[in-house]
Design a protein around this motif. Sequence first.
Motif, PDB file in Angstrom:
ATOM      1  N   ARG A  45       0.907  -1.243  -0.078  1.00 16.61           N
ATOM      2  CA  ARG A  45      -0.081   0.059   0.095  1.00 16.61           C
ATOM      3  C   ARG A  45       0.783   1.258  -0.119  1.00 16.61           C
ATOM      4  NH1 ARG A  45      -5.532   0.489   2.530  1.00 16.61           N
ATOM      5  NH2 ARG A  45      -5.969   2.880   2.064  1.00 16.61           N
ATOM      6  N   GLN A  46       1.905   1.218   0.567  1.00 15.29           N
ATOM      7  CA  GLN A  46       2.844   2.292   0.840  1.00 15.29           C
ATOM      8  C   GLN A  46       3.424   2.662  -0.691  1.00 15.29           C
ATOM      9  OE1 GLN A  46       5.882   2.312   3.890  1.00 15.29           O
ATOM     10  NE2 GLN A  46       6.505   4.377   3.784  1.00 15.29           N
ATOM     11  N   SER A  47       3.906   1.502  -1.243  1.00 14.14           N
ATOM     12  CA  SER A  47       4.660   1.486  -2.290  1.00 14.14           C
ATOM     13  C   SER A  47       3.486   2.314  -3.316  1.00 14.14           C
ATOM     14  CB  SER A  47       5.245   0.557  -2.938  1.00 14.14           C
ATOM     15  OG  SER A  47       6.064  -0.033  -1.992  1.00 14.14           O
ATOM     16  N   LEU A  48       2.357   1.781  -3.354  1.00 13.68           N
ATOM     17  CA  LEU A  48       1.524   2.141  -4.483  1.00 13.68           C
ATOM     18  C   LEU A  48       1.176   3.926  -4.132  1.00 13.68           C
ATOM     19  CD1 LEU A  48      -1.148  -0.635  -4.583  1.00 13.68           C
ATOM     20  CD2 LEU A  48       0.602   0.221  -6.503  1.00 13.68           C
ATOM     21  N   LEU A  49       0.997   4.050  -2.842  1.00 10.15           N
ATOM     22  CA  LEU A  49       1.131   5.574  -2.726  1.00 10.15           C
ATOM     23  C   LEU A  49       2.097   6.388  -3.097  1.00 10.15           C
ATOM     24  CD1 LEU A  49      -0.843   7.752  -1.059  1.00 10.15           C
ATOM     25  CD2 LEU A  49       0.728   7.228   0.927  1.00 10.15           C
ATOM     26  N   ALA A  55       3.580   9.860  -9.723  1.00  7.48           N
ATOM     27  CA  ALA A  55       3.056  10.007 -11.077  1.00  7.48           C
ATOM     28  C   ALA A  55       2.422  11.272 -11.239  1.00  7.48           C
ATOM     29  CB  ALA A  55       2.223   8.822 -11.612  1.00  7.48           C
ATOM     30  N   VAL A  56       1.734  11.840 -10.040  1.00  8.19           N
ATOM     31  CA  VAL A  56       0.771  13.082 -10.020  1.00  8.19           C
ATOM     32  C   VAL A  56       1.813  14.286 -10.316  1.00  8.19           C
ATOM     33  CG1 VAL A  56      -0.694  14.304  -9.030  1.00  8.19           C
ATOM     34  CG2 VAL A  56      -1.164  12.194  -9.044  1.00  8.19           C
ATOM     35  N   GLY A  57       3.033  14.143  -9.399  1.00  8.29           N
ATOM     36  CA  GLY A  57       3.829  15.324  -9.320  1.00  8.29           C
ATOM     37  C   GLY A  57       4.802  15.221 -10.735  1.00  8.29           C
ATOM     38  N   PHE A  58       5.004  14.288 -11.428  1.00 10.02           N
ATOM     39  CA  PHE A  58       5.847  14.110 -12.669  1.00 10.02           C
ATOM     40  C   PHE A  58       4.592  14.749 -13.711  1.00 10.02           C
ATOM     41  CE2 PHE A  58       7.099  12.244 -16.561  1.00 10.02           C
ATOM     42  CZ  PHE A  58       8.487  12.908 -16.678  1.00 10.02           C
ATOM     43  N   SER A  59       3.493  14.280 -13.871  1.00 11.96           N
ATOM     44  CA  SER A  59       2.410  14.965 -14.683  1.00 11.96           C
ATOM     45  C   SER A  59       2.354  16.298 -14.453  1.00 11.96           C
ATOM     46  CB  SER A  59       1.191  14.252 -14.529  1.00 11.96           C
ATOM     47  OG  SER A  59       1.302  12.838 -14.828  1.00 11.96           O
ATOM     48  N   ALA A  60       2.190  16.940 -13.280  1.00 10.03           N
ATOM     49  CA  ALA A  60       2.174  18.194 -12.972  1.00 10.03           C
ATOM     50  C   ALA A  60       3.286  19.085 -13.487  1.00 10.03           C
ATOM     51  CB  ALA A  60       1.965  18.643 -11.356  1.00 10.03           C
ATOM     52  N   VAL A  61       4.580  18.750 -13.233  1.00 10.71           N
ATOM     53  CA  VAL A  61       5.770  19.437 -13.713  1.00 10.71           C
ATOM     54  C   VAL A  61       5.710  19.466 -15.405  1.00 10.71           C
ATOM     55  CG1 VAL A  61       8.139  18.944 -14.006  1.00 10.71           C
ATOM     56  CG2 VAL A  61       7.227  18.773 -11.655  1.00 10.71           C
ATOM     57  N   LEU A  62       5.538  18.141 -15.917  1.00  7.90           N
ATOM     58  CA  LEU A  62       5.034  18.396 -17.414  1.00  7.90           C
ATOM     59  C   LEU A  62       4.073  19.265 -17.772  1.00  7.90           C
ATOM     60  CD1 LEU A  62       5.785  14.500 -18.294  1.00  7.90           C
ATOM     61  CD2 LEU A  62       6.982  16.423 -18.709  1.00  7.90           C
ATOM     62  N   LEU A  63       2.808  19.118 -17.322  1.00  6.45           N
ATOM     63  CA  LEU A  63       1.877  20.159 -17.534  1.00  6.45           C
ATOM     64  C   LEU A  63       2.277  21.629 -17.464  1.00  6.45           C
ATOM     65  CD1 LEU A  63      -1.249  20.384 -18.494  1.00  6.45           C
ATOM     66  CD2 LEU A  63      -1.834  20.469 -15.859  1.00  6.45           C
TER      67      LEU A  63
END
Length: 75
Positions: A45-49, A55-63
């Motif tokens: 669970r911790q690994s998935l979190l 993934a969200v942070g990387f997508s935000a940086v790309l955006l």
Amino acid sequence: MTESSNPDTSPAEANLSESTPTQGATSPPPSFVKLAMRNMVRKGRQSLLHFGLTAVGFSAVLLLLAWFGRPSLPQ
């Protein structure tokens, strides 16, 4: 003589070999990828979190980079 006192192995390698069951004197220590996968399964669970947050942070940086790099419209 123990493995931790062997000058050819680093302390990290000695710790890795001590944490795994004895498989014989000739088998190499498990790879770091195998140990990472085993740890990820153990702490699922911790690994998935953490993966989701990354993934969200990387997508935000790309955006943000795409937003700031967009061409301006002529007026």
